[in-house]
Design a protein around this motif. Structure first.
Motif, short mmCIF file in Angstrom:
data_model
loop_
_atom_site.label_atom_id
_atom_site.label_comp_id
_atom_site.label_asym_id
_atom_site.label_seq_id
_atom_site.Cartn_x
_atom_site.Cartn_y
_atom_site.Cartn_z
N ASP A 66 -9.62 -68.12 -50.06
CA ASP A 66 -8.37 -67.60 -49.50
C ASP A 66 -7.16 -68.25 -50.18
OD1 ASP A 66 -9.82 -66.02 -47.77
OD2 ASP A 66 -9.69 -67.45 -46.10
N LEU A 69 -6.74 -66.69 -53.50
CA LEU A 69 -6.15 -65.37 -53.37
C LEU A 69 -4.65 -65.46 -53.15
CD1 LEU A 69 -6.39 -62.28 -53.07
CD2 LEU A 69 -6.74 -62.68 -50.62
N TYR A 70 -4.21 -66.36 -52.28
CA TYR A 70 -2.79 -66.54 -52.02
C TYR A 70 -2.05 -66.98 -53.28
CZ TYR A 70 -4.41 -66.54 -47.17
OH TYR A 70 -5.01 -66.22 -45.98
N VAL A 73 -1.73 -64.03 -55.60
CA VAL A 73 -0.70 -63.10 -55.15
C VAL A 73 0.68 -63.62 -55.53
CG1 VAL A 73 0.42 -62.16 -53.08
CG2 VAL A 73 -2.06 -62.04 -53.31
#
Length: 121
Positions: A66, A69-70, A73
């Motif tokens: 996670d 992923l952050y 982004v």
């Protein structure tokens, strides 16, 4: 173990590719520092996958995937914003060049027209 070696070599190759200076644009030192930090963090995350989960828990994210992923982004948003600004600058430059070419062509046409008028007299 083999995938770790492949991923580390891939990250190093990409890092070297993006730090190469281009003929028209010299890279900023800040860009190189961030890219170097990315390469180091990527290699550490590949070699020690539990490190990313530990760091994610440290900053309040449940899993390392996670957190990754952050971060991706955010990196994508930074890329989009810098690409947009660069595109705007290029469009302005093209507009200025088109105006200069048009004015130069008009000046040449005026000189040609005035020389033809003087020849006719």
């Amino acid at each position: 173990m083999v995938i770790q070696i492949v991923l580390v070599v891939g990250v190093i190759a990409i890092g070297i590719f993006f730090t190469r200076p281009t003929g028209s644009d010299s890279h900023l030192a800040l860009r190189r520092l961030f890219l170097g930090a990315f390469v180091v963090v990527a290699i550490l995350s590949i070699i020690f996958p539990t490190w990313l989960t530990w760091f994610a828990n440290l900053v309040g994210v449940g899993r390392g995937a996670d957190l990754l992923l952050y971060a991706l982004v955010l990196a994508f948003l930074v890329y989009v914003s810098t690409a947009y600004r660069r595109n705007v600058q290029i469009n302005r430059r093209i507009t200025q060049l088109a105006r200069q070419i048009t004015l130069a062509k008009a000046a040449i046409d005026d000189v040609d027209a005035s020389s033809q008028d003087s020849d006719e007299r």
